[in-house]
Design a protein around this motif. Structure first.
Motif, short mmCIF file in Angstrom:
data_model
loop_
_atom_site.label_atom_id
_atom_site.label_comp_id
_atom_site.label_asym_id
_atom_site.label_seq_id
_atom_site.Cartn_x
_atom_site.Cartn_y
_atom_site.Cartn_z
N ALA A 233 18.76 42.92 20.95
CA ALA A 233 18.10 42.52 22.19
C ALA A 233 16.95 43.45 22.54
N LEU A 234 17.13 44.75 22.33
CA LEU A 234 16.07 45.72 22.61
C LEU A 234 14.86 45.50 21.71
N HIS A 235 15.11 45.26 20.43
CA HIS A 235 13.98 45.08 19.51
C HIS A 235 13.31 43.72 19.67
N LEU A 236 14.03 42.72 20.12
CA LEU A 236 13.38 41.46 20.47
C LEU A 236 12.47 41.68 21.69
N ALA A 237 13.00 42.37 22.71
CA ALA A 237 12.19 42.66 23.89
C ALA A 237 10.97 43.49 23.54
N ASP A 238 11.12 44.40 22.59
CA ASP A 238 10.01 45.25 22.16
C ASP A 238 8.86 44.43 21.58
N GLN A 239 9.18 43.23 21.08
CA GLN A 239 8.17 42.35 20.49
C GLN A 239 7.70 41.26 21.46
N GLY A 240 8.11 41.37 22.71
CA GLY A 240 7.69 40.38 23.69
C GLY A 240 8.52 39.11 23.70
N ARG B 46 14.62 58.43 18.07
CA ARG B 46 15.92 59.11 18.10
C ARG B 46 17.00 58.23 18.72
N GLN B 47 16.63 57.02 19.14
CA GLN B 47 17.61 56.10 19.72
C GLN B 47 17.49 54.75 19.02
N LEU B 48 18.28 53.77 19.47
CA LEU B 48 18.26 52.44 18.85
C LEU B 48 16.87 51.85 18.84
N SER B 49 16.11 52.10 19.89
CA SER B 49 14.78 51.52 20.05
C SER B 49 13.91 52.52 20.78
N PRO B 50 12.61 52.55 20.48
CA PRO B 50 11.72 53.43 21.24
C PRO B 50 11.64 53.07 22.72
N LEU B 51 12.03 51.85 23.08
CA LEU B 51 12.06 51.49 24.50
C LEU B 51 12.98 52.41 25.28
N LEU B 52 14.04 52.88 24.63
CA LEU B 52 15.03 53.71 25.31
C LEU B 52 14.50 55.11 25.62
N GLU B 53 13.43 55.50 24.94
CA GLU B 53 12.90 56.86 25.16
C GLU B 53 12.28 56.99 26.54
#
Length: 301
Positions: free
Chosen positions: A48-55, A288-295
């Motif tokens: 879900a995080l990586h889908l959100a990362d791509q819009g 360092r986390q599942l997705s750079p969004l979490l940083e």
């Protein structure tokens, strides 16, 4: 894209990551960790995080324990733009201990598994899934009891069903309902003797797409017309390998959605989808986390 592109169903967890020079030997001894940190985890949270990362507009239907950790995990995901639809369970939230070697090897130990969903919450989960599937362009089911319970709704209502069976060996009974429900199957080759043959068999049996990641050897896929594609693993300085497989899956899915669905991934488009998956995996490998969004999100507490 529509207001809801993808419904992701499956686990969210709190992960204690312990970095070691090498994984422990199977005998009594003492090791010293290089570092340890507590982060958000879970294969479905990662997708879900990586889908959100791509819009891509992604909703996540996941279990949430009745503790402060569960509240924190949901808050972090929402801060990253994920529409979380939590199914409440009694007891602590799912929690893992991941032992990581310098080579990227992992041993995942379940400290707390997700508790069973009671009847009332399952009725609410089914209603939530039905409402989301009326709008979503695709659903991604991960291996979890919640996902398995929702297979009847998914197969009846979803436009396109993606499943990730992870290190499936081709025989385990738990995975079979997921594979039977799927239009698209993703997996890794850790326990599959001849993944290319298995992927071709899936497509010959009616699947629209079958994909297998091969770690340092890249990834392969078979499209709906029988076309075959392979990409090499990206060259990147790995910060943390956690979440790379989920990022890869999200990258492939986002590319498929842009072209109208998994059936469009044939010929060059199939290779381009694997390249898109690899590019998204690099995003996870460099974080360092599942997705750079979490940083940029508040820490898990």
């Amino acid at each position: 894209m529509t207001d809801l592109d993808v419904l992701v169903v499956g686990p969210t967890s709190e992960n204690l990551i312990v970095a070691l020079d090498r994984l422990p030997r199977p005998e009594p001894h003492t090791v010293v960790a290089e570092s340890s940190t507590t982060v958000l985890g879970g294969t479905s949270a990662g997708k879900a995080l990586h889908l959100a990362d791509q819009g891509v507009a992604a909703a996540l239907l996941t279990t949430q324990g009745d503790d402060a950790t569960g509240e924190s995990l949901v808050a972090v995901l929402r801060a990253c733009g994920v529409d979380v639809r939590a199914v409440r369970t009694s007891g602590p939230s799912e929690r893992h201990l991941n032992l990581m070697s310098a080579r990227g090897e992992r041993v995942s130990i379940y400290l707390h598994a997700a508790a069973e969903v009671d009847d009332e919450e399952m009725r609410r989960a089914r209603a939530t899934a039905r409402e989301a599937l009326a709008h979503a362009r695709a659903v991604f089911l991960d291996l979890a009891d919640l996902s398995r319970a929702l297979i009847p709704e998914v197969t009846a209502l979803a436009r396109e069903v993606w499943v990730d069976v992870h290190d499936y060996d081709g025989a385990e009974a738990y995975h079979r309902p997921f594979i039977e429900a799927a239009d698209v199957v993703l997996m890794n080759g850790d326990r599959m003797t001849n993944p290319s043959v298995y992927l071709r068999g899936l497509v010959e049996g009616g699947k629209r797409l079958a994909v297998c990641t091969l770690g340092s050897r890249g990834a392969i896929a078979v499209g709906s017309d029988g076309s075959f594609a392979r990409v090499e693993a990206p060259r990147v300085d790995v910060v943390d390998p956690n979440g790379a497989g989920d990022a890869f899956a999200a990258g492939v899915m986002a590319h498929a959605l842009n072209l109208g669905g998994a059936a469009s991934l044939t010929g060059d488009a199939l290779w381009e989808a694997l390249e898109a998956g690899s590019a998204q995996a690099v995003r996870a490998l460099g974080s360092r986390q599942l997705s750079p969004l979490l940083e940029q999100a508040p820490p898990v507490s």
